[in-house]
Design an enzyme around this catalytic site. Structure first.
Site, PDB file in Angstrom:
ATOM      1  N   HIS A 157      -3.950   4.580   7.109  1.00  0.00           N
ATOM      2  CA  HIS A 157      -2.813   4.123   6.306  1.00  0.00           C
ATOM      3  C   HIS A 157      -1.508   4.554   6.961  1.00  0.00           C
ATOM      4  CE1 HIS A 157      -5.352   3.137   2.757  1.00  0.00           C
ATOM      5  NE2 HIS A 157      -6.111   4.109   3.254  1.00  0.00           N
TER       6      HIS A 157
ATOM      7  N   ASP B  11       0.841  -1.208   0.000  1.00  0.00           N
ATOM      8  CA  ASP B  11       0.000   0.000   0.000  1.00  0.00           C
ATOM      9  C   ASP B  11       0.877   1.259   0.000  1.00  0.00           C
ATOM     10  OD1 ASP B  11      -1.896   1.981   0.509  1.00  0.00           O
ATOM     11  OD2 ASP B  11      -2.145   1.451   2.623  1.00  0.00           O
TER      12      ASP B  11
END
Lengths: 555, 555
Positions: A368, A195
């Site tokens: 994140h 990611d």
């Protein structure tokens, strides 16, 4: 057929959203994630954007499993369409964590896909699917039950991180399973698909747990009602809002369909706890004193039909905002939503609300990981090769720089693109041949190609409108037999419209007479000449280029 | 007629842009600024947005003067339309600083308005216009020649700040004339109309002069070509880029029409100095070594047709970007432009450019003062009343809080709105009656009302497209005499379109037969019945609501 392990991204590279990665070995396939994107404003009238799954349709028989890392739309949302496309022969089984499966089931139900094969795959269990061994690894993110996926073959292991952060003090459940990641790293990760979302943010992301006390602090300074907006799927955030409200003896009302739905699913699976008697239905909100209420609402992204947006525009059936209300944005705008969020905030100021965003107080934590967490992941699993995924080109490039910073040879970092596979075997890794990839647009119940000419037409229609001209000509002479009809739509501000229409009718007669003299009798040709003649005339008069659509009827 | 002094904002309140303030006394009018806004994405096909100037058209004979504070579009841009609307009787004179007048003239020339009365009004000079005495006060902003305007009547002075910051070390010319502001304050300011743009930023804004060394620092670390993008009208910024390039022996090329135009105007008025031989025309850029070049380009806001946007999409006639180029954004996105700027940046990363924005280095300084400067203005002029202008509701509210913080009684702060005047006389100040205000849309060469039904039609057309049905019926029987024509545009993804069209033709025949049986022969009624019948049928089949436009022709 190749003996290589092939990792083919079909979405999520060079863009934010519609994540989908295909892992192939021995002619068999595992699909990790089936995400969607929301349309940008230039995609006129389009409801959703899916990854182009033509490749999967062709290879439908080879799909051993579809694995979903977590329940967000950009990882799960395209599942109904993908399943429908590949299920002619047989239903490939779908695996994910419990909450994710519950959300998938709810979504498939809405699409009347009730015979899909959905199965819970708890972290730590190993699933054998053809030549693949599949294992979920528990991670932390802004929705419970987020996992990385390790897919192992004879040639090695591919680790797809999904969305993650290394939250050392999550609100619920254990931290990310760094121990298992390290173990996988020691036994050797061939490729890490990581990611890249926050590859541009230095340092570590704050823990979700830090948000709770900040919310309580903000609540303490509010005299009137408090309205908190956040992502409905951010169940731990909702929990913290509930805890802060309970601590200050305020009742809580959940507003917005997805908020109530997600809290129900989360509650039934034990991810959220609500004290008895705390909840108040929205239509009873007005019965409680202002200082005794917290409303938790959808609309943190300024979505047009969301509860908060409707409240801000004084258009919500249950709740009217007023001077003295405090509205708390416990979320930041996703890139592209800044404008809609800004509009909502400004309406709230106009009403006289106090507005608290992340600029005023640290009341949001990203799901994140930041740069140091991306480096930690790279160091934990020490992958032989790296493919930054889930990010625009900027974030993919920055992720590659982070890999460089922890000592991974830039030759072993693959900046791929949607449709461009990386092939790995004992001889090394390299880009393969570009496969078909792209977008599929959802418009109402239909799906199709963004290149459809109708979408270009929508742009013309939206920018300049349309003139429709109906001419009725004699099948014998080709001359006009009744006065032409001229109609326009979407062409504003025409002064002297009647005069203009009369002039256009004259031009039609003129063009038809000329065509008749020239012996042009074929309808298509007649229409073409009429179109060119009128388009030039309209541009000359209006300095705009509306669509000109001539219809010639022979009688 | 009232004896009060009336200050009527016609634009710029509750919004960013199209600033226009009307000051009235003794039946006479001074207009300060005639700005425009750029359309938002939901204003389909609209080119520009103007303040609704109906009020000025009605009062055209009373206008003593139009005063423009500075040359930015949001203060100057609507001038051609305003002049055209009010000049039937006589041309009201337009006053501004020299550069502003030069920019106004260039703009009016493009609109073929060559007989406007434009006059230079240098700061410090007093202009008598009817019952008004008008004085410009030199300020600092992101364009040279920015002024505040003091309009004095028997009842007192209204000070409209225009856009300003208190830059103590401007790149060119003196700092803002705080001495004159203080003097005006001592003699008594009745009403301050103050810029609210940065009312949400704490502290002081950095000086424009701080940007130069930062640019040079960034340039020093670039090996290849450097492309700097900024606002074309930010002439001091362009000067600093030129200085940094010259210091590092790099040539400079100006790219983009407005960049070249503004530099030319700025140069002719002595606001910008370019060393002999430094400039290179864009088509010679490729002849110079990479490390010898700086390109200054338009496109800092990601504008679709701007030079930088075209370069990023590999579509610029003179300059092809490549790996190794450094692109420097010496500007921040205006709210609403974040998406377009983000897209441009991402394309640059994809090409392999290094991208430097204000996140990486302090290479931009806002032209608007921050909170401490707004307070300084309030303390300098000690106005009796305050009207926050030039800002959305959020910024106006925050500006009011700043006034409160420096001790101005909240009762003396007027949070007005477009069309809502403040009336001041010896008895005090109060809101007057709401006047007509709003937006005017510019579409091509035409202007009109945003409520025009054609604009609603554009929304339908852009979202769902259009079906056009042409039926030809016998004037005797009302029955269809040739098969109906069915055409659609902007309706994508229709599977089996031929079948659908055949079905629609059948529905047309069915509807016409029914109407014929029912004795309906009036064309309008026939079309209405056909419309309702087909709209229901199309929705049932497509689950979308395209526009349905039936045309019935009698032969």
């Amino acid at each position: 057929m190749t003996d290589a392990l092939r990792v083919l991204p079909l979405g999520g590279l060079g863009e934010i959203g519609k994540n989908m990665t295909v892992i192939e070995y021995g002619g068999r396939i595992v699909v990790v994630d089936t995400g969607l994107r929301f349309p940008t404003t230039d995609m006129l009238g389009i409801d959703l954007v899916l990854p182009d799954f033509a490749y999967l349709r062709e290879r439908a028989e080879d799909i051993e499993a579809i694995v979903i890392t977590h329940g967000h739309e950009d990882h799960l949302g395209a599942l109904p369409w993908v399943l429908r496309a590949v299920s002619e022969e047989r239903q490939p089984p779908v695996y994910a964590g419990r909450l994710t499966i519950a959300m998938a089931r709810s979504k498939l139900d809405e699409h009347r896909l009730r015979d899909a094969s959905l199965a819970d795959l708890p972290p730590g269990e190993e699933l054998q699917a053809g030549p693949f061994s599949i294992e979920m690894v528990h991670m932390t993110h802004s929705i419970p039950d987020s996992c990385a996926v390790a897919v192992t073959t004879d040639l090695g292991t591919v680790l797809v991180t999904g969305d993650y952060k290394f939250d050392q003090t999550p609100v619920d459940g254990p931290p990310a399973d760094v121990s298992r990641l390290a173990e996988l790293g020691r036994s050797g990760i061939l490729l890490l698909c990581g990611d890249s979302t926050n590859a541009d943010r230095p340092g570590f992301s704050p823990s979700e747990r830090e948000v709770g006390p900040q919310l309580e602090e903000v609540f303490t300074h509010a005299d009137g009602r408090i309205i908190v907006t956040s992502f409905a799927s951010n169940i731990h955030r909702v929990q913290q809002v509930i805890d802060a409200a309970a601590a200050l003896s305020r009742k809580v009302s959940l507003v917005g369909r997805s908020m109530r739905k997600n809290v129900n699913i989360g509650r039934s699976l034990g991810h959220i706890e609500i004290p008895e008697g705390l909840l108040v239905p929205p239509h009873e909100v007005e019965d409680w004193p202002d200082h005794k209420l917290v409303v938790i609402s959808t609309g943190s992204q300024g979505e047009p039909l969301s509860a908060l947006r409707r409240m801000a525009y004084n258009d919500h059936p249950a709740i009217q905002l007023r001077d003295g209300d405090t509205v708390v944005f416990s979320a930041t705008p996703i890139p592209g939503n800044e404008g809609a969020v800004g509009e909502t905030v400004d309406r709230l100021f106009q009403i006289g609300c106090r507005v608290i965003t992340t600029r005023e107080a640290p009341i949001h934590a990203s799901g994140h990981g930041y740069q140091e967490e991306l480096k930690l992941m790279l160091n934990l699993v020490r992958p032989r090769y790296v493919m930054p995924v889930h990010g625009d080109h900027k974030r993919m490039h920055l992720h590659a720089q982070l890999a460089d910073a922890v000592g991974i040879d830039p030759d072993r970092v693959f900046l791929a693109q949607n449709g461009l596979p990386v092939e790995l075997d004992s001889g090394g890794a390299r880009f393969g041949e570009l496969e078909h990839s792209g977008m599929i647009f959802v418009d109402g119940v239909d799906i199709g190609d963004p290149a459809d000419a109708a979408l270009r037409d929508r742009r013309t229609l939206s920018a300049d409108g349309i003139f429709i001209v109906v001419a009725t000509v004699s099948v014998q002479t080709g001359e006009s037999v009744v006065p032409p009809e001229v109609i326009f739509r979407g062409v504003p501000f025409i002064e002297l419209a009647d005069e203009l229409l009369a002039e256009i009718r004259e031009e039609v007669e003129r063009s038809l007479s000329k065509s008749a003299r020239d012996g042009v009798r074929e309808i298509d040709l007649l229409q073409e000449e009429l179109h060119d003649h009128l388009a030039a005339f309209v541009y000359d008069r209006l300095r705009r280029r509306p669509m000109v659509l001539p219809v010639v009827v022979e009688v």
